[in-house]
Write a protein that holds these residues in place. Structure first.
Motif, PDB file in Angstrom:
ATOM      1  N   GLN A   1       2.960   1.608  12.380  1.00 48.40           N
ATOM      2  CA  GLN A   1       4.340   2.043  12.521  1.00 48.40           C
ATOM      3  C   GLN A   1       4.641   3.231  11.620  1.00 48.40           C
ATOM      4  O   GLN A   1       3.908   3.517  10.675  1.00 48.40           O
ATOM      5  N   SER A   2       5.735   3.913  11.913  1.00 48.21           N
ATOM      6  CA  SER A   2       6.051   5.186  11.266  1.00 48.21           C
ATOM      7  C   SER A   2       6.043   5.138   9.731  1.00 48.21           C
ATOM      8  O   SER A   2       5.413   5.998   9.102  1.00 48.21           O
ATOM      9  N   PRO A   3       6.712   4.181   9.066  1.00 53.67           N
ATOM     10  CA  PRO A   3       6.722   4.200   7.591  1.00 53.67           C
ATOM     11  C   PRO A   3       5.319   4.086   6.995  1.00 53.67           C
ATOM     12  O   PRO A   3       4.989   4.815   6.042  1.00 53.67           O
ATOM     13  N   GLU A   4       4.508   3.190   7.543  1.00 54.43           N
ATOM     14  CA  GLU A   4       3.144   3.018   7.042  1.00 54.43           C
ATOM     15  C   GLU A   4       2.276   4.239   7.375  1.00 54.43           C
ATOM     16  O   GLU A   4       1.460   4.676   6.566  1.00 54.43           O
ATOM     17  N   PHE A   5       2.476   4.788   8.576  1.00 55.15           N
ATOM     18  CA  PHE A   5       1.697   5.964   8.978  1.00 55.15           C
ATOM     19  C   PHE A   5       1.971   7.137   8.038  1.00 55.15           C
ATOM     20  O   PHE A   5       1.032   7.769   7.526  1.00 55.15           O
ATOM     21  N   ILE A   6       3.236   7.437   7.835  1.00 55.99           N
ATOM     22  CA  ILE A   6       3.599   8.583   6.997  1.00 55.99           C
ATOM     23  C   ILE A   6       3.089   8.400   5.572  1.00 55.99           C
ATOM     24  O   ILE A   6       2.542   9.326   4.964  1.00 55.99           O
ATOM     25  N   SER A   7       3.241   7.193   5.044  1.00 51.72           N
ATOM     26  CA  SER A   7       2.781   6.921   3.677  1.00 51.72           C
ATOM     27  C   SER A   7       1.273   7.090   3.563  1.00 51.72           C
ATOM     28  O   SER A   7       0.770   7.737   2.630  1.00 51.72           O
ATOM     29  N   ALA A   8       0.529   6.517   4.526  1.00 53.95           N
ATOM     30  CA  ALA A   8      -0.935   6.620   4.490  1.00 53.95           C
ATOM     31  C   ALA A   8      -1.371   8.068   4.647  1.00 53.95           C
ATOM     32  O   ALA A   8      -2.261   8.546   3.931  1.00 53.95           O
ATOM     33  N   TYR A   9      -0.747   8.781   5.595  1.00 54.55           N
ATOM     34  CA  TYR A   9      -1.127  10.177   5.822  1.00 54.55           C
ATOM     35  C   TYR A   9      -0.882  11.026   4.579  1.00 54.55           C
ATOM     36  O   TYR A   9      -1.767  11.787   4.146  1.00 54.55           O
ATOM     37  N   LYS A  10       0.321  10.936   4.016  1.00 52.89           N
ATOM     38  CA  LYS A  10       0.657  11.777   2.867  1.00 52.89           C
ATOM     39  C   LYS A  10      -0.231  11.474   1.669  1.00 52.89           C
ATOM     40  O   LYS A  10      -0.641  12.387   0.945  1.00 52.89           O
ATOM     41  N   THR A  11      -0.546  10.201   1.461  1.00 50.86           N
ATOM     42  CA  THR A  11      -1.412   9.833   0.342  1.00 50.86           C
ATOM     43  C   THR A  11      -2.810  10.392   0.542  1.00 50.86           C
ATOM     44  O   THR A  11      -3.386  11.000  -0.363  1.00 50.86           O
ATOM     45  N   ALA A  12      -3.357  10.195   1.739  1.00 51.97           N
ATOM     46  CA  ALA A  12      -4.701  10.700   2.029  1.00 51.97           C
ATOM     47  C   ALA A  12      -4.738  12.222   1.948  1.00 51.97           C
ATOM     48  O   ALA A  12      -5.696  12.805   1.410  1.00 51.97           O
ATOM     49  N   ASP A  13      -3.717  12.879   2.463  1.00 51.04           N
ATOM     50  CA  ASP A  13      -3.670  14.337   2.438  1.00 51.04           C
ATOM     51  C   ASP A  13      -3.620  14.863   0.999  1.00 51.04           C
ATOM     52  O   ASP A  13      -4.285  15.852   0.661  1.00 51.04           O
ATOM     53  N   SER A  14      -2.862  14.191   0.151  1.00 49.16           N
ATOM     54  CA  SER A  14      -2.757  14.621  -1.247  1.00 49.16           C
ATOM     55  C   SER A  14      -4.083  14.479  -1.984  1.00 49.16           C
ATOM     56  O   SER A  14      -4.328  15.183  -2.965  1.00 49.16           O
ATOM     57  N   LEU A  15      -4.925  13.575  -1.509  1.00 49.28           N
ATOM     58  CA  LEU A  15      -6.229  13.350  -2.137  1.00 49.28           C
ATOM     59  C   LEU A  15      -7.330  14.197  -1.490  1.00 49.28           C
ATOM     60  O   LEU A  15      -8.492  14.115  -1.895  1.00 49.28           O
ATOM     61  N   GLY A  16      -6.975  14.988  -0.489  1.00 53.04           N
ATOM     62  CA  GLY A  16      -7.957  15.835   0.180  1.00 53.04           C
ATOM     63  C   GLY A  16      -8.902  15.084   1.086  1.00 53.04           C
ATOM     64  O   GLY A  16     -10.009  15.569   1.372  1.00 53.04           O
ATOM     65  N   MET A  17      -8.487  13.922   1.581  1.00 51.24           N
ATOM     66  CA  MET A  17      -9.341  13.109   2.445  1.00 51.24           C
ATOM     67  C   MET A  17      -9.316  13.640   3.878  1.00 51.24           C
ATOM     68  O   MET A  17      -8.344  14.254   4.312  1.00 51.24           O
TER      69      MET A  17
END
Length: 461
Positions: free
Chosen positions: A204-220
């Motif tokens: 769902q949207s809240p979990e998706f956005i959180s996971a994406y932003k966290t992974a993106d910030s870590l360069g994954m």
């Protein structure tokens, strides 16, 4: 006089220490080398391999070198090994219902060989997992951390992440109940040494956005299987706006276009009239293809606009075309899965598949990077089947090789290591007995597989 003698002695010492010719581990001579980036082939080349890597690719006869092993390619084509960007270890060690609860320590060597035997003999030297049980991660991570010439190179994507729901999760999918839990799970993967993450459509949207932003910030590396028949989840358009660019399975595209209730009902009636109830996996896969016909007949401007948006966002897509094709047609190694189709239904599926392939070719020609993604048992054979299908439906052999190699390496963020035949790259190579440029069916013919500069002991057939 003494000074002169000392100078001469030092000169001879320098020559003896540094002038000796290196003995390479492997030399491949008289080769035709494919540049997968450009599609150009350079004839009469020698490949020098040292400690598992390509040290140089030089013109034949430009100098003489020594090696522990020499392969005279006799003018045969040499290409990089294949890269499969979407596999599931559960397909090899069991399935959704029968996969082992954990990977026993005393079975790890056997299991690693079993996984490799699905890929290496057929020319696939690198794979990316797209979901596995959480308690499999530690042994899989050891395989990733300690690559060996006898085994396929394994890279792990954490997940696949889904939100909490009433349905029982598939094996290999991981539930995160809140946005904070999604954030912490991504960090947990990263700290374990997992540099890639898969986001599943049931997120769902809240979990998706959180996971994406966290992974993106870590360069994954971030990958998403987005788009399904349900309207309860995020669409490709929505996730594009969030920032996702690596997508799984080209067949999911219609769900970004067929969004209104009117279109969905018309499609449902159209499919039911010709195929019956949508109640089996085979029927769902056939419905994916029917969606492409519906779009071409009713939503072509929307498709063109959507493809342009994908181009602007520099999107990549995995293939997974074999999985739908094998439902109704034989491949070079398999028979049709759906034995209940009538002749008329088979004909319609074949026409629909042609529309899918036309769509993929348009995407490729506009610059969208397509990459191999087997997503099933017999992954190495599937990769070959997909290359044959690509060529059968309009792709050149050069384009197929690019899809099978450098495109996957770039999406996995390992193009500095693999994906081309260049100095400094890992010596994962294929020497083709019969050239796919002459006949694309030669993709399934014999080839010598070289992994980390060592000749793999089997020849694929």
């Amino acid at each position: 006089m003494k000074k002169t003698i000392l100078t001469l002695s030092l000169s001879f010492l320098f020559i003896s220490l540094f002038g000796q010719q290196k003995t390479y581990d492997l030399i491949i001579s008289h080769a035709k080398v494919l540049d997968v980036k450009t599609g150009n082939i350079a004839a009469n080349r020698t490949i020098l391999i040292w400690k598992g890597k390509i040290e140089a690719v030089i013109s034949e006869g430009s100098a003489k070198y020594k090696a522990r092993k020499v392969i005279n390619a006799q003018g045969k084509l040499v290409t990089p090994g294949f890269i499969d960007t979407h596999i599931h270890p559960t397909d090899v060690f069991g399935d959704y219902k029968k996969a082992p609860a954990f990977l026993a320590k005393d079975s790890l060597k056997i299991l690693r060989k079993k996984l490799s035997d699905e890929y290496l003999p057929f020319g696939t030297t690198t794979v990316l997992t797209m979901g596995q049980p959480e308690n499999w991660l530690d042994p899989l991570l050891k395989w990733q951390k300690y690559p060996q010439a006898d085994y396929v190179d394994l890279f792990i994507a954490g997940g696949a992440l889904i939100s909490k729901e009433k349905r029982v999760p598939y094996i290999g999918h991981t539930t995160v109940e809140t946005a904070e839990a999604a954030k912490q799970k991504v960090k947990e993967y990263y700290n374990k040494g997992i540099k890639r993450i898969k986001l599943y459509y049931r997120l769902q949207s809240p979990e998706f956005i959180s996971a994406y932003k966290t992974a993106d910030s870590l360069g994954m590396g971030i990958y998403g299987h987005i788009g399904d028949f349900s309207s309860d989840y995020l669409t490709i358009n929505q996730t594009l706006d969030i920032g996702l660019i690596n997508y799984e399975h080209v067949v999911t595209i219609p769900n970004a276009i067929i969004t209104s209730d009117k279109d969905k009902n018309l499609l449902a009636d159209q499919f039911k009239e010709r195929f019956g109830e949508l109640n089996t996996e085979a029927r769902y896969l056939e419905c994916y293809l029917e969606q492409f016909r519906y779009i071409y007949e009713c939503k072509l401007p929307e498709l063109e606009s959507f493809i342009n948006k994908l181009v602007q966002n520099k999107v990549t897509f995995s293939t997974t075309i074999h999985r739908v094709y094998e439902q109704f047609q034989p491949t070079y190694y398999s028979k049709p899965n759906d034995t209940l189709l009538t002749a008329a239904q088979t004909k319609r599926c074949l026409e629909n598949f042609g529309i899918l392939m036309e769509c993929i070719k348009i995407m490729h020609d506009k610059g969208i990077e397509i990459r191999l993604g087997s997503d099933g048992p017999n992954g190495g054979k599937i990769n070959i089947s997909e290359l044959i299908l690509l060529c059968k439906y309009g792709f050149s052999a050069a384009e197929a090789f690019k899809i099978a190699t450098i495109n996957g390496a770039k999406a996995m963020k390992i193009s500095d290591q693999v994906g081309t035949v260049e100095s400094g790259k890992q010596a994962n190579l294929l020497i083709w007995d019969e050239d796919p440029f002459i006949d694309y069916n030669n993709f399934s013919k014999k080839k010598t597989v070289i992994k980390d500069g060592e000749v793999f002991k089997k020849l694929t057939i």
